[in-house]
Write an enzyme that holds these catalytic residues in place. Sequence first.
Site, PDB file in Angstrom:
ATOM      1  N   VAL A 136       1.855  71.941  -3.280  1.00 34.54           N
ATOM      2  CA  VAL A 136       0.503  72.180  -2.778  1.00 34.54           C
ATOM      3  C   VAL A 136       0.558  72.692  -1.346  1.00 34.54           C
ATOM      4  CG1 VAL A 136      -0.602  70.515  -4.302  1.00 34.54           C
ATOM      5  CG2 VAL A 136       0.318  69.757  -2.100  1.00 34.54           C
TER       6      VAL A 136
ATOM      7  N   TYR B 187       1.086  80.258  -4.731  1.00 27.72           N
ATOM      8  CA  TYR B 187       2.117  81.280  -4.543  1.00 27.72           C
ATOM      9  C   TYR B 187       3.520  80.772  -4.853  1.00 27.72           C
ATOM     10  CZ  TYR B 187      -0.757  84.964  -2.529  1.00 27.72           C
ATOM     11  OH  TYR B 187      -1.663  85.969  -2.359  1.00 27.72           O
TER      12      TYR B 187
ATOM     13  N   ALA C 118      10.804  85.070  -0.557  1.00 30.61           N
ATOM     14  CA  ALA C 118      10.153  86.081   0.269  1.00 30.61           C
ATOM     15  C   ALA C 118       9.095  86.756  -0.589  1.00 30.61           C
ATOM     16  CB  ALA C 118      11.170  87.110   0.771  1.00 30.61           C
TER      17      ALA C 118
ATOM     18  N   ASP D 256      -3.643  72.256 -11.731  1.00 33.36           N
ATOM     19  CA  ASP D 256      -4.398  72.505 -10.500  1.00 33.36           C
ATOM     20  C   ASP D 256      -5.834  72.079 -10.747  1.00 33.36           C
ATOM     21  OD1 ASP D 256      -5.757  74.003  -8.225  1.00 33.36           O
ATOM     22  OD2 ASP D 256      -3.704  74.677  -7.929  1.00 33.36           O
TER      23      ASP D 256
ATOM     24  N   ALA E 261      15.349  77.531   8.578  1.00 31.23           N
ATOM     25  CA  ALA E 261      15.587  78.869   8.030  1.00 31.23           C
ATOM     26  C   ALA E 261      14.463  79.817   8.431  1.00 31.23           C
ATOM     27  CB  ALA E 261      15.710  78.792   6.509  1.00 31.23           C
ATOM     28  N   ASN E 262      13.223  79.379   8.279  1.00 31.66           N
ATOM     29  CA  ASN E 262      12.097  80.236   8.644  1.00 31.66           C
ATOM     30  C   ASN E 262      12.036  80.481  10.147  1.00 31.66           C
ATOM     31  OD1 ASN E 262      11.185  80.784   6.083  1.00 31.66           O
ATOM     32  ND2 ASN E 262       9.691  79.136   6.046  1.00 31.66           N
TER      33      ASN E 262
ATOM     34  N   SER F  74       6.729  71.765  -1.704  1.00 31.20           N
ATOM     35  CA  SER F  74       5.990  72.256  -0.537  1.00 31.20           C
ATOM     36  C   SER F  74       6.868  72.162   0.703  1.00 31.20           C
ATOM     37  CB  SER F  74       4.722  71.423  -0.315  1.00 31.20           C
ATOM     38  OG  SER F  74       3.886  71.453  -1.447  1.00 31.20           O
TER      39      SER F  74
ATOM     40  N   CYS G 110       4.221  80.976   5.908  1.00 30.14           N
ATOM     41  CA  CYS G 110       5.284  80.049   6.306  1.00 30.14           C
ATOM     42  C   CYS G 110       5.743  80.157   7.752  1.00 30.14           C
ATOM     43  CB  CYS G 110       6.504  80.238   5.400  1.00 30.14           C
ATOM     44  SG  CYS G 110       6.226  79.689   3.709  1.00 30.14           S
ATOM     45  N   PHE G 111       6.022  81.362   8.238  1.00 28.32           N
ATOM     46  CA  PHE G 111       6.746  81.478   9.505  1.00 28.32           C
ATOM     47  C   PHE G 111       6.046  80.765  10.655  1.00 28.32           C
ATOM     48  CE2 PHE G 111       9.626  85.427   8.752  1.00 28.32           C
ATOM     49  CZ  PHE G 111      10.301  84.717   7.786  1.00 28.32           C
TER      50      PHE G 111
END
Length: 478
Positions: free
Chosen positions: A91, A13, A172, A35, A227-228, A132, A280-281
């Site tokens: 990764v 992503y 985002a 990959d 930040a997250n 990452s 992420c969060f």
Amino acid sequence: MTIQRICCMGAGYVGGPTMAVIADRCLDVQVTVVDLNEQRIAAWNDADLSRLPVYEPGLDAVVDRARGRNLHFSTDVDGAIADADMVFISVNTPTKARGLGAGQASDLRWVEACARQVAKSARGHTIVVEKSTLPVRTAEAIRTILEAAQAPLAEGEAPRTFAVLSNPEFLAEGTAIRDLETPDRVLIGGEDDSSIDALAGVYGQWVPGERILRTNLWSSELSKLTANAFLAQRISSINSVAALCENTGADVREVARAIGTDSRIGPKFLQSGPGFGGSCFQKDILNLVYLCRHFGLPEVADYWESVVHLNTWQQHRISRLVVQRLFGTVTGKRLAILGFAFKADTNDTREAPAIRIAHDLLEEGAQLAIHDPKVESAQISRDLRQDAEVPDAGTGMTAKTLSGQGAWWAAGSVEQAVAGADAVLILTEWTQYRTLDWKDLSARMRRPAWVFDARAVADPNQVRAAGLTLWRVGDGAQ
């Protein structure tokens, strides 16, 4: 130092879209994304752009312009590293499932594997960039691995040297291409000025210089987690207020508008809903919690951990509320789930609120018809850890309906999902769910019928005019 060849390890992503935009904007740079997953690389190379492994609005157009020109996708990891002036490590760093720090610390096995592969295959001077999301001081481990490999490989060959930079992503999902093309900031952390200048030179081909921020390595690594954590904290905060609104007659949207006009607060991330999701969060907050405990700051750890606890509570609260409103039981009842992705404009379901809510309802014996315009049935099966059932065409029941066991199946349309349903749950804010014909849908449902709008996207007047009972997150008037 001018960068001519970039290798990105990881075609997921972050790596795929980021490298696509770099190639699109930097025509003089050859970009190779590598990959070990052959199927993923094949999907990136597929002539049918609708089959790209990542769905992001605008990504297909960017890939179409750059692929084959200066954007390449390959499984030849060693070859791409050897040719590269700069290697991005992009990764997955999931939360550890077992061992020291399980449930909070990041699993860095793939980051370490990448560092060792770079150490083995790089030639000459190579700038290694952490892309990452990583805990603070990870660069130290990467640098230690690379320094152990700096000796010449053979007589007469130039020695291998390395520099390590931190360049966290602030994307985002759903707006990743826009975020890459017009970023609020690009953060580069490092200790070697020439290497920082080289990476800044890449971004500087389309990002204004004042938006390229330079810090030390450790500030850069910590900035991503922070930040997250701050964004997630705002979501948990407004959801806590939403629950209070429902019990006091207030409307959380009016409260959010009132406080959002305060320039010290601002309006962003004040939309109440079923909680935050994505890759992420939660992972980053738990990583921050682990770091705080590791450095002897239990009170700080408890504060940030409460953000995750409230997010989980909000999702369980919604599923409990559905059961309570449907006369205390959903066993054998058909419920339409509209939206399974964690947010609109992405097919990503990682930590999606719909997963926990659907799990709760399946435990209660509900029969779930799930519709999402981008999430495939196989992905829902993996997330729910339960295979889909096939409802009978005549009765609409599955083999589990009468047994009291929960079951689910994928609906091809909203109309199929709501047919015979006792309730509709809107869990993702897809645009198409904002303009549904509630009069038509109401006629397809079993009465009395409910709409549980966890995203507040449906028109309340139209829903009620169709004879449906509405619950809307944070609406105390109901």
